[in-house]
Design a protein around this motif. Structure first.
Motif, PDB file in Angstrom:
ATOM      1  N   PRO A   1       7.812  17.338   7.368  1.00 49.01           N
ATOM      2  CA  PRO A   1       6.461  17.010   7.092  1.00 49.01           C
ATOM      3  C   PRO A   1       6.348  15.761   6.168  1.00 49.01           C
ATOM      4  CG  PRO A   1       7.259  18.607   5.637  1.00 49.01           C
ATOM      5  CD  PRO A   1       8.469  18.393   6.577  1.00 49.01           C
ATOM      6  N   TRP A   2       5.659  14.939   6.755  1.00 50.75           N
ATOM      7  CA  TRP A   2       4.956  13.780   5.994  1.00 50.75           C
ATOM      8  C   TRP A   2       3.557  13.877   5.418  1.00 50.75           C
ATOM      9  CZ3 TRP A   2       8.243  13.023  10.402  1.00 50.75           C
ATOM     10  CH2 TRP A   2       9.231  12.018  10.218  1.00 50.75           C
ATOM     11  N   VAL A   3       3.249  13.300   4.554  1.00 51.36           N
ATOM     12  CA  VAL A   3       1.758  13.179   4.093  1.00 51.36           C
ATOM     13  C   VAL A   3       1.415  11.487   4.410  1.00 51.36           C
ATOM     14  CG1 VAL A   3       1.947  14.637   2.285  1.00 51.36           C
ATOM     15  CG2 VAL A   3       2.234  12.183   1.704  1.00 51.36           C
ATOM     16  N   GLN A   4       0.195  11.538   5.102  1.00 51.94           N
ATOM     17  CA  GLN A   4      -0.663  10.344   5.366  1.00 51.94           C
ATOM     18  C   GLN A   4      -1.386   9.837   4.002  1.00 51.94           C
ATOM     19  OE1 GLN A   4      -2.062  10.238   9.550  1.00 51.94           O
ATOM     20  NE2 GLN A   4      -2.120  12.462   9.091  1.00 51.94           N
ATOM     21  N   VAL A   5      -0.779   8.566   3.561  1.00 50.69           N
ATOM     22  CA  VAL A   5      -1.516   8.055   2.450  1.00 50.69           C
ATOM     23  C   VAL A   5      -2.396   6.637   2.987  1.00 50.69           C
ATOM     24  CG1 VAL A   5      -1.251   6.836   0.319  1.00 50.69           C
ATOM     25  CG2 VAL A   5       0.114   8.827   0.882  1.00 50.69           C
ATOM     26  N   ASP A   6      -3.651   6.741   2.567  1.00 51.52           N
ATOM     27  CA  ASP A   6      -4.574   5.883   2.836  1.00 51.52           C
ATOM     28  C   ASP A   6      -4.177   4.473   1.853  1.00 51.52           C
ATOM     29  OD1 ASP A   6      -6.659   3.808   3.239  1.00 51.52           O
ATOM     30  OD2 ASP A   6      -8.039   5.104   2.498  1.00 51.52           O
ATOM     31  N   LEU A   7      -3.548   3.462   2.339  1.00 51.79           N
ATOM     32  CA  LEU A   7      -3.302   2.179   1.645  1.00 51.79           C
ATOM     33  C   LEU A   7      -4.305   1.555   1.274  1.00 51.79           C
ATOM     34  CD1 LEU A   7      -0.655   0.553   4.119  1.00 51.79           C
ATOM     35  CD2 LEU A   7      -0.259   1.958   1.910  1.00 51.79           C
TER      36      LEU A   7
ATOM     37  N   GLU B   1      16.262  13.015   8.970  1.00 52.97           N
ATOM     38  CA  GLU B   1      15.644  12.239   7.987  1.00 52.97           C
ATOM     39  C   GLU B   1      14.310  11.833   7.929  1.00 52.97           C
ATOM     40  OE1 GLU B   1      18.031   8.540   8.036  1.00 52.97           O
ATOM     41  OE2 GLU B   1      20.069   9.667   7.656  1.00 52.97           O
ATOM     42  N   ARG B   2      13.485  11.851   6.667  1.00 52.96           N
ATOM     43  CA  ARG B   2      12.060  11.519   6.575  1.00 52.96           C
ATOM     44  C   ARG B   2      12.036  10.047   5.911  1.00 52.96           C
ATOM     45  NH1 ARG B   2       9.314  16.108   3.972  1.00 52.96           N
ATOM     46  NH2 ARG B   2      11.186  16.438   2.673  1.00 52.96           N
ATOM     47  N   PRO B   3      12.104   9.070   6.315  1.00 48.26           N
ATOM     48  CA  PRO B   3      11.961   7.620   5.612  1.00 48.26           C
ATOM     49  C   PRO B   3      10.412   7.408   5.514  1.00 48.26           C
ATOM     50  CG  PRO B   3      12.422   7.144   7.904  1.00 48.26           C
ATOM     51  CD  PRO B   3      12.638   8.850   7.799  1.00 48.26           C
ATOM     52  N   VAL B   4      10.091   6.650   4.357  1.00 50.53           N
ATOM     53  CA  VAL B   4       8.786   6.109   4.332  1.00 50.53           C
ATOM     54  C   VAL B   4       8.505   5.114   5.422  1.00 50.53           C
ATOM     55  CG1 VAL B   4       7.139   4.790   2.803  1.00 50.53           C
ATOM     56  CG2 VAL B   4       8.824   6.429   1.912  1.00 50.53           C
ATOM     57  N   LEU B   5       7.288   5.381   6.146  1.00 46.88           N
ATOM     58  CA  LEU B   5       6.854   4.730   7.242  1.00 46.88           C
ATOM     59  C   LEU B   5       5.609   3.798   6.923  1.00 46.88           C
ATOM     60  CD1 LEU B   5       7.555   6.948  10.228  1.00 46.88           C
ATOM     61  CD2 LEU B   5       9.338   5.306   9.220  1.00 46.88           C
ATOM     62  N   VAL B   6       5.629   2.547   7.077  1.00 45.85           N
ATOM     63  CA  VAL B   6       4.336   1.948   6.647  1.00 45.85           C
ATOM     64  C   VAL B   6       3.841   1.108   7.607  1.00 45.85           C
ATOM     65  CG1 VAL B   6       3.406   0.386   4.771  1.00 45.85           C
ATOM     66  CG2 VAL B   6       5.235   1.818   4.222  1.00 45.85           C
ATOM     67  N   GLY B   7       2.512   1.131   7.642  1.00 46.58           N
ATOM     68  CA  GLY B   7       1.774   0.342   8.675  1.00 46.58           C
ATOM     69  C   GLY B   7       0.491  -0.414   7.845  1.00 46.58           C
ATOM     70  N   PRO B   8      -0.249  -1.300   8.455  1.00 47.76           N
ATOM     71  CA  PRO B   8      -1.356  -1.936   7.474  1.00 47.76           C
ATOM     72  C   PRO B   8      -2.369  -1.033   6.995  1.00 47.76           C
ATOM     73  CG  PRO B   8      -0.928  -2.874   9.629  1.00 47.76           C
ATOM     74  CD  PRO B   8      -0.160  -1.925  10.127  1.00 47.76           C
ATOM     75  N   HIS B   9      -2.450   0.193   7.526  1.00 48.03           N
ATOM     76  CA  HIS B   9      -3.485   1.116   6.970  1.00 48.03           C
ATOM     77  C   HIS B   9      -2.962   2.309   6.393  1.00 48.03           C
ATOM     78  CE1 HIS B   9      -5.297  -1.395  10.401  1.00 48.03           C
ATOM     79  NE2 HIS B   9      -6.316  -1.354   9.858  1.00 48.03           N
TER      80      HIS B   9
ATOM     81  N   PRO C   1      -8.587   3.870  11.669  1.00 50.96           N
ATOM     82  CA  PRO C   1      -7.308   3.597  12.389  1.00 50.96           C
ATOM     83  C   PRO C   1      -6.140   4.579  12.116  1.00 50.96           C
ATOM     84  CG  PRO C   1      -8.438   1.640  11.557  1.00 50.96           C
ATOM     85  CD  PRO C   1      -9.195   2.860  11.159  1.00 50.96           C
ATOM     86  N   ILE C   2      -6.251   5.447  10.914  1.00 56.16           N
ATOM     87  CA  ILE C   2      -4.997   5.804  10.231  1.00 56.16           C
ATOM     88  C   ILE C   2      -4.539   6.914  11.224  1.00 56.16           C
ATOM     89  CG2 ILE C   2      -4.378   7.680   8.739  1.00 56.16           C
ATOM     90  CD1 ILE C   2      -6.380   6.358   6.679  1.00 56.16           C
ATOM     91  N   ASN C   3      -5.032   7.753  12.104  1.00 57.37           N
ATOM     92  CA  ASN C   3      -4.276   8.578  12.975  1.00 57.37           C
ATOM     93  C   ASN C   3      -3.468   8.027  13.876  1.00 57.37           C
ATOM     94  OD1 ASN C   3      -3.689  11.207  14.064  1.00 57.37           O
ATOM     95  ND2 ASN C   3      -5.051  10.473  15.787  1.00 57.37           N
ATOM     96  N   THR C   4      -4.345   6.955  14.562  1.00 53.07           N
ATOM     97  CA  THR C   4      -3.650   5.991  15.706  1.00 53.07           C
ATOM     98  C   THR C   4      -2.224   5.206  15.064  1.00 53.07           C
ATOM     99  OG1 THR C   4      -5.657   5.887  17.004  1.00 53.07           O
ATOM    100  CG2 THR C   4      -3.812   4.336  17.244  1.00 53.07           C
ATOM    101  N   GLU C   5      -2.625   4.813  14.081  1.00 51.46           N
ATOM    102  CA  GLU C   5      -1.278   4.245  13.346  1.00 51.46           C
ATOM    103  C   GLU C   5      -0.168   5.045  12.974  1.00 51.46           C
ATOM    104  OE1 GLU C   5      -1.840   0.353  10.899  1.00 51.46           O
ATOM    105  OE2 GLU C   5      -1.308   1.615   9.290  1.00 51.46           O
ATOM    106  N   ALA C   6      -0.593   6.060  12.346  1.00 52.06           N
ATOM    107  CA  ALA C   6       0.440   6.952  11.935  1.00 52.06           C
ATOM    108  C   ALA C   6       1.161   7.813  13.250  1.00 52.06           C
ATOM    109  CB  ALA C   6      -0.074   8.470  11.341  1.00 52.06           C
ATOM    110  N   LYS C   7       0.599   7.893  14.237  1.00 49.64           N
ATOM    111  CA  LYS C   7       1.335   8.371  15.586  1.00 49.64           C
ATOM    112  C   LYS C   7       2.211   6.882  16.132  1.00 49.64           C
ATOM    113  CE  LYS C   7      -0.269  12.561  16.309  1.00 49.64           C
ATOM    114  NZ  LYS C   7      -1.308  12.495  15.198  1.00 49.64           N
ATOM    115  N   LEU C   8       1.480   5.843  15.914  1.00 47.50           N
ATOM    116  CA  LEU C   8       2.589   4.519  16.490  1.00 47.50           C
ATOM    117  C   LEU C   8       3.896   4.512  15.473  1.00 47.50           C
ATOM    118  CD1 LEU C   8       2.818   2.039  18.029  1.00 47.50           C
ATOM    119  CD2 LEU C   8       1.497   0.982  16.530  1.00 47.50           C
ATOM    120  N   LEU C   9       3.562   4.665  14.299  1.00 51.40           N
ATOM    121  CA  LEU C   9       4.643   4.688  13.633  1.00 51.40           C
ATOM    122  C   LEU C   9       5.748   6.047  13.927  1.00 51.40           C
ATOM    123  CD1 LEU C   9       3.132   4.192  10.050  1.00 51.40           C
ATOM    124  CD2 LEU C   9       4.520   2.617  11.245  1.00 51.40           C
TER     125      LEU C   9
END
Length: 210
Positions: A74-80, A10-18, A116-124
């Protein structure tokens, strides 16, 4: 522990602050084309920069076929902050039976590197792997010439395991050795604490184009 094998695909939506990680769709092609406009983004990737928007659409279509084959997810990284597509990242080498996967096919547009986007994406992605899927191991691979990516992976808390010699052919025809890294479930708590601590207003991240 019991393993829900279906959940691994599965590829759920994963969200952090950034950053918000969204499952890649055909509708993301235009945003990805804009994000990848700088040729430097593609220096260490396993494909050449798409020449135009139609080529980016074909690239996205190929990734969606790979997702259907379960070659990678695959996911896309979206800048919040702006809502703009910043880049992509994926799980690959997914193996529910042995509870392992790898993170890669990662790139960010120039304007989002050293944020912070790359680090936060890896954390997610790591949180999902270890805490939701029950992974025992997460791996990374990167070009032996890409020292910047190697340092970024090491800052995540991953350990260098060795070098796969003559592992791939680069888009320019040269032969690539690949550096292999991993993190295990018993290493994850310390890595999570370290990564969470780095995601502060003063943090200056590192690009990770793998």
């Amino acid at each position: 522990m019991g393993v829900d094998h279906d959940a691994w695909w599965e590829r759920p939506v994963l969200v952090g602050p950034h950053v918000r990680l969204e499952p890649l769709t055909a509708e993301h092609a235009e945003g990805l084309h804009a994000a990848g406009a700088d040729p430097e983004v593609w220096t260490w990737l396993n494909q050449r920069q798409p020449a135009d928007l139609d080529a980016t659409r074909r690239m996205v279509a190929d990734k969606l076929v790979a997702a259907e084959r379960r070659d990678h997810l695959p996911w896309v990284q979206v800048d919040l902050a702006t809502g703009a597509v910043a880049g992509t990242t994926s799980y690959y080498g997914v193996d529910p039976q042995h509870r392992s996967l790898s993170i890669g096919y990662t790139w960010l547009g120039r304007r989002w590197q050293r944020t912070p986007i790359n680090t936060e994406a890896k954390l997610l992605l790591l949180t999902r792997a270890f805490e939701e899927l029950g992974a025992l191991r997460v791996g990374w691979q990167t070009d032996i010439r890409n020292e910047r990516s190697q340092r970024a992976i090491e800052r995540l808390g991953a350990r260098r395991e060795g070098v796969l010699r003559k592992h791939r052919v680069r888009p320019d025809g040269t032969i690539r050795d690949t550096v292999q890294y991993s993190m295990t479930d018993d290493e994850w708590p310390a890595a999570r604490e370290r990564l969470t601590g780095r995601l502060t207003p003063a943090f200056a991240g590192s690009p990770s184009n793998e």
